[in-house]
Write a protein that holds these residues in place. Structure first.
Motif, PDB file in Angstrom:
ATOM      1  N   SER A  16      55.303  -5.674 -28.789  1.00 22.81           N
ATOM      2  CA  SER A  16      54.114  -4.859 -29.033  1.00 22.81           C
ATOM      3  C   SER A  16      53.325  -4.522 -27.779  1.00 22.81           C
ATOM      4  O   SER A  16      52.286  -3.875 -27.850  1.00 22.81           O
ATOM      5  N   ASN A  17      53.816  -4.951 -26.595  1.00 21.92           N
ATOM      6  CA  ASN A  17      53.161  -4.562 -25.343  1.00 21.92           C
ATOM      7  C   ASN A  17      54.106  -4.819 -24.172  1.00 21.92           C
ATOM      8  O   ASN A  17      55.111  -5.515 -24.302  1.00 21.92           O
ATOM      9  N   HIS A  46      54.553   1.815 -33.944  1.00 25.87           N
ATOM     10  CA  HIS A  46      54.500   3.256 -33.679  1.00 25.87           C
ATOM     11  C   HIS A  46      53.599   3.600 -32.499  1.00 25.87           C
ATOM     12  O   HIS A  46      53.933   4.467 -31.679  1.00 25.87           O
ATOM     13  N   ASP A  47      52.448   2.921 -32.384  1.00 30.86           N
ATOM     14  CA  ASP A  47      51.542   3.255 -31.289  1.00 30.86           C
ATOM     15  C   ASP A  47      52.132   2.880 -29.932  1.00 30.86           C
ATOM     16  O   ASP A  47      51.926   3.565 -28.938  1.00 30.86           O
ATOM     17  N   ALA A  49      55.323   2.888 -29.253  1.00 35.81           N
ATOM     18  CA  ALA A  49      56.418   3.825 -28.995  1.00 35.81           C
ATOM     19  C   ALA A  49      55.941   5.089 -28.293  1.00 35.81           C
ATOM     20  O   ALA A  49      56.749   5.841 -27.726  1.00 35.81           O
ATOM     21  N   ALA A  50      54.633   5.334 -28.296  1.00 39.96           N
ATOM     22  CA  ALA A  50      54.082   6.490 -27.585  1.00 39.96           C
ATOM     23  C   ALA A  50      54.165   6.306 -26.065  1.00 39.96           C
ATOM     24  O   ALA A  50      54.026   7.280 -25.310  1.00 39.96           O
ATOM     25  N   ASP A  51      54.389   5.060 -25.624  1.00 44.36           N
ATOM     26  CA  ASP A  51      54.569   4.765 -24.195  1.00 44.36           C
ATOM     27  C   ASP A  51      56.019   5.101 -23.843  1.00 44.36           C
ATOM     28  O   ASP A  51      56.925   4.299 -24.009  1.00 44.36           O
ATOM     29  N   LEU A  52      56.233   6.313 -23.346  1.00 45.86           N
ATOM     30  CA  LEU A  52      57.594   6.821 -23.168  1.00 45.86           C
ATOM     31  C   LEU A  52      58.372   6.057 -22.102  1.00 45.86           C
ATOM     32  O   LEU A  52      59.587   5.853 -22.227  1.00 45.86           O
ATOM     33  N   MET A  55      59.730   2.958 -23.678  1.00 47.93           N
ATOM     34  CA  MET A  55      60.871   3.242 -24.537  1.00 47.93           C
ATOM     35  C   MET A  55      62.120   3.577 -23.723  1.00 47.93           C
ATOM     36  O   MET A  55      63.246   3.248 -24.122  1.00 47.93           O
ATOM     37  N   LEU A  67      61.238   1.404 -35.222  1.00 49.00           N
ATOM     38  CA  LEU A  67      59.806   1.651 -35.288  1.00 49.00           C
ATOM     39  C   LEU A  67      59.234   1.011 -36.544  1.00 49.00           C
ATOM     40  O   LEU A  67      59.772   1.176 -37.647  1.00 49.00           O
ATOM     41  N   ASN A  70      52.104  -1.157 -37.508  1.00 47.42           N
ATOM     42  CA  ASN A  70      51.306  -2.177 -36.837  1.00 47.42           C
ATOM     43  C   ASN A  70      50.519  -2.925 -37.906  1.00 47.42           C
ATOM     44  O   ASN A  70      49.383  -2.558 -38.246  1.00 47.42           O
TER      45      ASN A  70
END
Length: 311
Positions: A16-17, A46-47, A49-52, A55, A67, A70
């Motif tokens: 998660s981080n 999901h949030d 996963a916004a860190d491209l 990923m 995915l 949270n």
């Protein structure tokens, strides 16, 4: 030669981080190094996963991402007991027959594929006891977390057989550690877990969040694994009469993490275990920095290196 995976069974961890990214790469490496024939997939909210870039690291490592929502419990009196509730997500991944949930602050020292075929009654999980000795005397731990009440204190030292659980057993004997959990996904059980997360009166005061909830929901419905499948590093000292280095399959770095400092006391019974993590990390690092893929080398420097201690 590519390994043929059974697609119905997977290892997974919640990531998660970025802080646990190096741990996840090392976990994946040691699963492969010990010859697992099952695929490792990482649950990513999901949030996150916004860190491209994040990923792309998983993609470069050939680790598939799942995915997930949270998860957090419903607010009580305007407050939320935040924590790793997302570790409940595997119960809802019903496209799989079996999942083994791992923590990313672990290394695999021996093949544990037998967990994928371990007989497990419907509605049960398998896990090891929580060690409730609290050797560091941490003030926020429950008051009954003392060596006399620990399930490992009552474990047969010769055979490793866990104690028999009865209604008269200490409360702490009924506590599991969620670092390794063998489960059979079920929509019914997933919904029951979420309902308990949102309604159980003890949730606001739970110290170990999803771990405490699993102990409540699966009380008398969990198969106890030997400590070797989830060897919590402090146990090397506080349960030295049980611990045998040569038997440990999964080493779990609870409390301070190896990647937080390259300096550790090599003579200390507990901290000396950090060498095993750093040795595995060095193998991962070599694979990445010597990769012919320039993008992969760049991701290592820009995403992984910053979350790993350099001194």
């Amino acid at each position: 030669m590519a390994v043929e995976h059974d697609p119905t069974k997977i290892w997974t961890t919640l990531l998660s981080n970025r802080a646990y990214l190096a741990g996840t790469l090392v976990l994946d490496h040691t699963l492969r190094k010990t010859g697992s024939r099952y695929q490792f997939k990482v649950m990513v909210p999901h949030d996150v996963a916004a860190d491209l870039e994040f990923m792309r690291v998983l993609e470069a490592a050939h680790i598939p991402a799942i995915l997930v929502d949270n998860l957090q419990p419903a607010p009580r009196d305007g407050k939320v007991n935040k924590g790793t509730w997302g570790k409940l997500a595997p119960w809802g991944l019903t496209e799989y027959e079996r999942i083994v949930l791992l923590d990313s602050d672990q290394i695999i020292l021996k093949n544990i594929d037998d967990l994928m075929t371990l007989p497990l009654p419907e509605g049960f999980v398998a896990a090891s006891h929580a060690c409730t000795c609290n050797p560091r005397k941490l003030a926020h731990f429950p008051k009954d977390w003392i060596p006399e009440n620990c399930g490992f204190t009552a474990t047969d030292k010769a055979t490793g057989e866990p104690p028999v659980l009865t209604d008269d057993s200490p409360r702490t004997h009924h506590l599991l550690n969620s670092g390794v959990v063998v489960l059979r996904p079920s929509q019914k059980e997933y919904e029951a877990l979420l309902d308990a997360m949102n309604t159980h009166p003890d949730v606001p005061s739970m110290t170990f969040v999803e771990q405490d909830l699993l102990a409540v929901v699966y009380r008398k419905k969990w198969k106890r694994l030997p400590y070797t499948y989830n060897a919590l590093k402090p146990m090397r000292a506080c349960h030295s009469d049980l611990w045998r280095d040569e038997d440990v399959k999964v080493l779990h770095y609870i409390l301070n993490k190896p990647w937080q400092s390259r300096t550790y006391d090599a003579e200390d019974t507990v901290e000396s275990t950090h060498k095993l993590w750093w040795d595995a990390y060095a193998e991962v690092e070599k694979e990445w920095i010597e990769s012919p893929d320039e993008a992969k080398r760049g991701l290592w420097q820009s995403v992984v290196v910053p979350v790993v201690a350099q001194a």
